[in-house]
Enzyme design. Structure first.
Site, PDB file in Angstrom:
ATOM      1  N   ALA A  36      -2.005 -11.280  -5.139  1.00  0.00           N
ATOM      2  CA  ALA A  36      -2.871 -10.921  -6.255  1.00  0.00           C
ATOM      3  C   ALA A  36      -2.019 -10.451  -7.414  1.00  0.00           C
ATOM      4  O   ALA A  36      -0.829 -10.207  -7.272  1.00  0.00           O
ATOM      5  CB  ALA A  36      -3.841  -9.816  -5.840  1.00  0.00           C
ATOM      6  N   TYR A  95     -16.903  14.393  21.933  1.00  0.00           N
ATOM      7  CA  TYR A  95     -17.192  15.735  21.432  1.00  0.00           C
ATOM      8  C   TYR A  95     -16.340  16.787  22.129  1.00  0.00           C
ATOM      9  O   TYR A  95     -16.247  16.812  23.348  1.00  0.00           O
ATOM     10  CB  TYR A  95     -18.673  16.104  21.621  1.00  0.00           C
ATOM     11  CG  TYR A  95     -18.883  17.588  21.556  1.00  0.00           C
ATOM     12  CD1 TYR A  95     -18.639  18.266  20.360  1.00  0.00           C
ATOM     13  CD2 TYR A  95     -19.241  18.333  22.673  1.00  0.00           C
ATOM     14  CE1 TYR A  95     -18.765  19.640  20.286  1.00  0.00           C
ATOM     15  CE2 TYR A  95     -19.372  19.706  22.610  1.00  0.00           C
ATOM     16  CZ  TYR A  95     -19.127  20.360  21.419  1.00  0.00           C
ATOM     17  OH  TYR A  95     -19.226  21.722  21.345  1.00  0.00           O
ATOM     18  N   CYS A  99       0.821  -1.215   0.000  1.00  0.00           N
ATOM     19  CA  CYS A  99       0.000   0.000   0.000  1.00  0.00           C
ATOM     20  C   CYS A  99       0.849   1.257   0.000  1.00  0.00           C
ATOM     21  O   CYS A  99       0.364   2.345  -0.283  1.00  0.00           O
ATOM     22  CB  CYS A  99      -0.914   0.022   1.220  1.00  0.00           C
ATOM     23  SG  CYS A  99      -1.883  -1.473   1.380  1.00  0.00           S
ATOM     24  N   GLY A 122      -4.327 -13.971   2.844  1.00  0.00           N
ATOM     25  CA  GLY A 122      -3.999 -12.785   2.059  1.00  0.00           C
ATOM     26  C   GLY A 122      -4.807 -12.684   0.777  1.00  0.00           C
ATOM     27  O   GLY A 122      -5.885 -13.277   0.642  1.00  0.00           O
ATOM     28  N   ASP A 123      -4.273 -11.933  -0.180  1.00  0.00           N
ATOM     29  CA  ASP A 123      -5.017 -11.600  -1.393  1.00  0.00           C
ATOM     30  C   ASP A 123      -5.469 -12.827  -2.182  1.00  0.00           C
ATOM     31  O   ASP A 123      -6.445 -12.768  -2.931  1.00  0.00           O
ATOM     32  CB  ASP A 123      -4.158 -10.725  -2.318  1.00  0.00           C
ATOM     33  CG  ASP A 123      -3.845  -9.366  -1.698  1.00  0.00           C
ATOM     34  OD1 ASP A 123      -4.356  -9.081  -0.600  1.00  0.00           O
ATOM     35  OD2 ASP A 123      -3.087  -8.605  -2.322  1.00  0.00           O
ATOM     36  N   SER A 165      -9.449 -27.182   1.981  1.00  0.00           N
ATOM     37  CA  SER A 165     -10.066 -28.482   2.231  1.00  0.00           C
ATOM     38  C   SER A 165      -9.012 -29.591   2.377  1.00  0.00           C
ATOM     39  O   SER A 165      -9.356 -30.722   2.709  1.00  0.00           O
ATOM     40  CB  SER A 165     -11.060 -28.805   1.110  1.00  0.00           C
ATOM     41  OG  SER A 165     -10.430 -28.683  -0.141  1.00  0.00           O
ATOM     42  N   VAL A 185      -9.950   2.804   2.791  1.00  0.00           N
ATOM     43  CA  VAL A 185      -9.746   4.247   2.895  1.00  0.00           C
ATOM     44  C   VAL A 185      -8.598   4.629   1.992  1.00  0.00           C
ATOM     45  O   VAL A 185      -7.677   3.830   1.773  1.00  0.00           O
ATOM     46  CB  VAL A 185      -9.437   4.641   4.365  1.00  0.00           C
ATOM     47  CG1 VAL A 185      -8.123   4.044   4.849  1.00  0.00           C
ATOM     48  CG2 VAL A 185      -9.390   6.160   4.562  1.00  0.00           C
TER      49      VAL A 185
END
Lengths: 453, 453
Positions: A111, A423, A40, A279-280, A271, A327
């Site tokens: 990926a 707040y 990233c 992961g990806d 399985s 994000v």
């Protein structure tokens, strides 16, 4: 044995080692040149915000060696024999191959960038960016060829981040997006602000306009062709997203789920007993749509790797699933989402209503109050929160985590509107934007369920 | 009829008017000179970050008049007759009194600053700050008397905020705190960073050192005396916290709870039908300690006022309670808490353990990554999250809302550590500080419950 020495695989290796300090040989192979790096972070390294490539590397093979974990980079696993419990490994430095046996196999092959079969997509200068090796290729191209015009094809996360990175390196940048807005993981009504912000920053954005072919020759790229125009470009970045890298796993006979990723149970086991994935490349369960999904994201890879590693190490852990939180920063905007967007809600067959609220990140009168737009998608009859989206300036996006935590707990917006969120004037209006949106959403639910008098 | 024209009272008035546009006369009395203002903004107005007093006023009497709500400022309600359903009102401008009758009475008399009976506390130049009138008094004093040395007695929220406000106006500032650290609403181990930061900013901080008396005469204040020293001061701000302003309510016969605030049910109704209370004067139910508490905070006042107003207007709404969330900015630090602190956990009779984690607000390698310290208090046997505290620089504090949402949902830390919170390098490390802390807390719970082999 671990295939893929990044987040998913190496987190598993570390966890397993911690629980089995002595009686387990751990070896990880990666066809690339780097271990445990922040994928990233690549756009920020290319753009120059992150100065050193080393900063992106969480841990080198030498670091893993201290924990008695062997990492062999530039070693490609070419085949897996699940019955014999062996893998074929090719050393990419000299081309030699060997056979290695395993008790546990951790599949963490990540990926790969989507590369649609468009004419010219294999021309030099067309890059997909998924691994740090890809990132280094782009950087080398930028430094050696000094391209002046960049075209980013696809406005996903990596696309918009790399568009900005190219701009900050002084290139002319055009973004081509097939959808009505870039960041199509958000609804179009939210994405409009993103297009505007990118244009104001100096990026040319064309929406509803897919790339159709690439022009050039062995000497280099010349242009990207769409149905509307020909856009001159010296470098192309593919920002169309990624897909699970599962060719080898599939060939070995591991079941691939409908999402295109390797099927796993909640312990991250496939399985085949003793064969794990994280992961990806591993399928995730979406806790809102209740469907299998493939979402490539380092934070999932880490959690899944930790889960698998604990289990390999003889402990017990489960990974419950994901809710699609993400994000990013696009130019001067913070953009975030969680849960289902409108299209995903429709696909899940849920009746819903939406509410969008414009507010500020701090009390309106407080210096530095910035605009924030918050959207919620709510199940029509029950008021259950299904999804949230936030766009705004500094201080906006991390509020998505409150919405994510609410969705994680299957909250209805009626239960949210009185939540005791923090707040003070430097941090929020008297009603936090999340609470205002929940309050208005509940009002809409009540109105829509009112029995006509 | 509404007593007190600030957050609690006026939110109720607005909600009631919205649901009963025609058949309800609404009149609000306030002994002060302002309606619906941001009390939390006062320190920033005094300090100069907020330039105009008008910015703090959400809505003037003229604004309410447009909604057919009459607001009479400088009118003090001196007595309530619950049986006759009348109040005595004195017009402070001319001293005349009148009797007014009501169907519904909204008690929203707020809080008053604690003023312990110390010698000299009534000297001119000693200020408690709870209302905007108080704030204007301080400002007038600062402008007319031009004090050079300020002593803030008590390091609660208002204390630390006003200490910084005085400093930014160029005064020499000393803070006296009875507890081991200012902001004693956080645990002392967290508060240490606050003392350090205040000192680095230029505020003299004395801890474990209560004020014992004030020296001066009618001409003005000279000094604050402690057991250790005499501190010269031209102005004193009391930052010892506030207590519910319930004298009149108590005299009228409304039951006062053990927290010192007016007892209400979940609809915000007192034990007298048609008599309601909201805001700082109304008792709240703490959802973690399961005890009644008095917490003066504008955000509660608003939610409670909304609840009461809906019920007065013929709808149905409940206010579930609070969990003690609060946040402030102290010099260069953001400080936040939610749930129970250690002392409150002990008082609630709960066995607990704590975990504190140092991390960063962004990925460690990303520009602008700032330190953040996160503490969780967790029930020992179950792992249930009881409380959280956060201190850090820019971008740290609002993460408290994730912890608050988790506590609101009675989550255990085992259920939190895999939560799908947002991740990207400009916003968080791969594991958000909240998740790291939850993960370590769960590790501690598991260790502490391990059966010795």
């Amino acid at each position: 044995m671990v295939i893929g020495a990044d987040a998913g695989g190496m987190t598993a290796a570390s966890q397993a080692r911690r629980r089995r300090p002595d009686d387990l040989d751990i070896i990880a192979f990666d066809k690339g040149g780097y271990s445990s790096y922040s994928a990233c972070g690549i756009p920020y390294f290319i753009g120059g915000a992150v100065k050193e490539m080393d900063d992106l590397i969480a841990r080198t093979p030498a670091g893993f060696a201290e924990q008695n974990i062997e990492v062999r980079l530039r070693h490609e696993v070419t085949a897996v024999d699940l019955e014999a419990r062996t893998v074929e490994v090719r050393d990419l430095s000299d081309g030699t191959s060997s056979t290695e046996s395993f008790d546990h196999l951790m599949v963490a092959t990540g990926a790969e960038p989507l590369r649609p079969p468009l004419p010219g997509i294999d021309l030099p200068g067309v890059f997909g960016v998924q691994t740090l090796d890809h990132g280094m290729d782009v950087l080398e191209f930028l430094e050696k060829k000094e391209p002046r015009r960049a075209c980013v094809v696809g406005g996903g996360y990596i696309g918009v981040e790399l568009a900005e990175a190219m701009l900050s390196r002084g290139l002319e940048v055009t973004l081509l997006e097939t959808a009505p807005q870039p960041m199509a993981t958000l609804d179009p009504d939210m994405g409009e602000w993103i297009s505007r912000s990118m244009r104001e920053t100096g990026i040319t954005v064309y929406t509803d306009e897919p790339a159709e072919s690439f022009e050039g020759d062995a000497q280099g790229l010349r242009a990207v062709v769409t149905s509307e125009q020909t856009i001159e470009a010296d470098i192309v970045i593919l920002g169309l997203g990624g897909k699970p890298n599962v060719a080898m796993a599939a060939e070995a006979g591991l079941p691939i789920g409908e999402s295109g990723a390797v099927e796993v149970d909640r312990q991250m086991q496939t399985s085949f007993p003793g064969v794990w994935a994280a992961g990806d490349c591993a399928e995730k369960f979406h806790l809102v749509s209740r469907q299998p999904v493939a979402i490539p994201l380092g934070t999932h890879a880490n959690k899944e790797g930790r889960t698998a590693g604990i289990n390999i190490g003889g402990g017990y852990a489960t990974f419950p699933g994901v809710i699609g939180t993400s994000v990013t920063k696009v130019c001067d905007l913070e953009v975030a989402r969680t849960g289902l967007n409108e299209q995903e809600t429709q696909a899940a067959g849920l009746e819903y209503l939406t509410v969008t609220v414009d507010s500020t990140t701090r009390a309106g009168y407080f210096p530095g109050a910035e605009p924030i737009k918050t959207k919620m998608i709510v199940e029509k009859k029950s008021g259950r929160l299904l999804g949230g989206q936030i766009i705004g300036r500094e201080g906006a996006a991390k509020r998505i985590d409150v919405i994510a935590t609410a969705i994680w707990n299957e909250m209805g917006v009626d239960k949210m509107l009185n939540m005791d969120l923090s707040y003070a004037p430097p941090f929020a209006p008297l009603w936090d934007p999340v609470l205002i949106t929940a309050r208005k959403a509940w009002q809409r639910v009540e109105e829509s369920s009112a029995i006509p008098g």
